[in-house]
Design an enzyme around this catalytic site. Structure first.
Site, PDB file in Angstrom:
ATOM      1  N   CYS A   1       0.893  -1.169   0.000  1.00  0.00           N
ATOM      2  CA  CYS A   1       0.000   0.000   0.000  1.00  0.00           C
ATOM      3  C   CYS A   1       0.921   1.205   0.000  1.00  0.00           C
ATOM      4  O   CYS A   1       1.551   1.500   1.007  1.00  0.00           O
ATOM      5  CB  CYS A   1      -0.919   0.030   1.217  1.00  0.00           C
ATOM      6  SG  CYS A   1      -1.878   1.560   1.272  1.00  0.00           S
TER       7      CYS A   1
ATOM      8  N   CYS B   1      -0.541   4.171   2.533  1.00  0.00           N
ATOM      9  CA  CYS B   1      -0.538   4.018   3.997  1.00  0.00           C
ATOM     10  C   CYS B   1      -0.265   2.559   4.350  1.00  0.00           C
ATOM     11  O   CYS B   1       0.851   2.095   4.206  1.00  0.00           O
ATOM     12  CB  CYS B   1      -1.829   4.539   4.605  1.00  0.00           C
ATOM     13  SG  CYS B   1      -3.339   4.032   3.761  1.00  0.00           S
ATOM     14  N   SER B   2      -1.279   1.823   4.785  1.00  0.00           N
ATOM     15  CA  SER B   2      -1.006   0.450   5.228  1.00  0.00           C
ATOM     16  C   SER B   2      -2.206  -0.458   4.974  1.00  0.00           C
ATOM     17  O   SER B   2      -2.439  -1.392   5.745  1.00  0.00           O
ATOM     18  CB  SER B   2      -0.656   0.446   6.714  1.00  0.00           C
ATOM     19  OG  SER B   2      -1.704   1.044   7.455  1.00  0.00           O
ATOM     20  N   CYS B   3      -2.982  -0.205   3.915  1.00  0.00           N
ATOM     21  CA  CYS B   3      -4.163  -1.027   3.639  1.00  0.00           C
ATOM     22  C   CYS B   3      -3.746  -2.487   3.449  1.00  0.00           C
ATOM     23  O   CYS B   3      -2.754  -2.777   2.780  1.00  0.00           O
ATOM     24  CB  CYS B   3      -4.877  -0.505   2.396  1.00  0.00           C
ATOM     25  SG  CYS B   3      -5.461   1.190   2.609  1.00  0.00           S
TER      26      CYS B   3
HETATM   27 FE    FE Z   1      -3.406   2.147   2.827  1.00  0.00          FE
END
Ligand code: FE
Length: 211
Positions: A111, A114-116
């Site tokens: 991602c 961000c951190s999906c």
């Molecule tokens: Fe994300």
């Protein structure tokens, strides 16, 4: 609440992890002090997402796909619905897309924003998945990054990088290891690691099953 932690570009990954830990601990303390959470609820959440949900739910999906071609086709058509067949509540997923490794093609997920991450299938994301270094470099030089993570891919292997978002999460179906024809679905699931479903590693081999 204030903290001296910073997230500027000069911080090392260790500094960032330490800063995040301090921040998380302060936030937890505040929520417990205000009676919004209890310590045992926090422990239960971490235990559930670290060990009881992920990554074995994703491993079940992969093992079923390895033995059931029709299920794999349903995953490719509408993964969000198909995963309900192995007990995942699709209502807790955004749209899920499955990408399949095959001879000559390797898939890896990130991602960049961000951190999906497909939490419902894999549990808590590893810290490196959220690091700025992984998120930026894996799209620019995936072969080098995978090599540094211990996954050397042949030069003629096409590497496809999938960028997750709040709307779409990806799950990699790694190639089934050779010599696993006699294994049960449950034994096959035991070969499927979290990292192989992100695409930064291969699944384990079947050599641990009495051969
Ligand atoms: Fe994300």
């Amino acid at each position: 609440m204030t903290t001296s932690a910073t997230t500027d570009g000069d911080s090392s990954p260790g500094d960032l992890a330490a800063a995040q830990a301090v921040r998380a601990e302060a936030l937890e303390g505040l929520l417990v002090d205000k009676g919004i959470l209890t310590d045992s609820e926090v422990d239960h959440f971490i235990e559930t997402w670290s060990h009881r949900i992920g990554p074995m739910i994703g491993a079940k999906v992969v093992a079923r796909a390895w033995i059931d071609e029709d299920f794999k086709e349903r995953l490719l058509t509408d993964a969000t619905s198909a995963v309900s067949e192995v007990g995942v509540n699709p209502g807790r997923l955004e749209r899920l897309e499955v990408v399949v490794n095959e001879p000559g093609v390797h898939n890896v997920v990130c991602c960049t924003l961000c951190s999906c991450y497909p939490w419902t299938l894999l549990g808590l994301p590893p810290s490196w998945y959220k690091s700025p270094e992984y998120r930026s470099r894996i799209v620019r030089e995936p072969r080098a990054v995978l090599g540094e993570m211990g996954l050397e891919l042949p030069d003629d292997m096409t590497i496809q990088v999938w960028d997750s978002s709040a709307e779409v999460r990806y799950l990699v179906i790694p190639e089934r290891p050779a010599g696993t024809d006699d294994l049960t679905e449950e034994q096959l699931a035991g070969l499927v690691t979290r990292d192989s479903m992100i695409g930064v590693a291969q699944p384990l081999t079947g050599s641990g099953f009495g051969r």
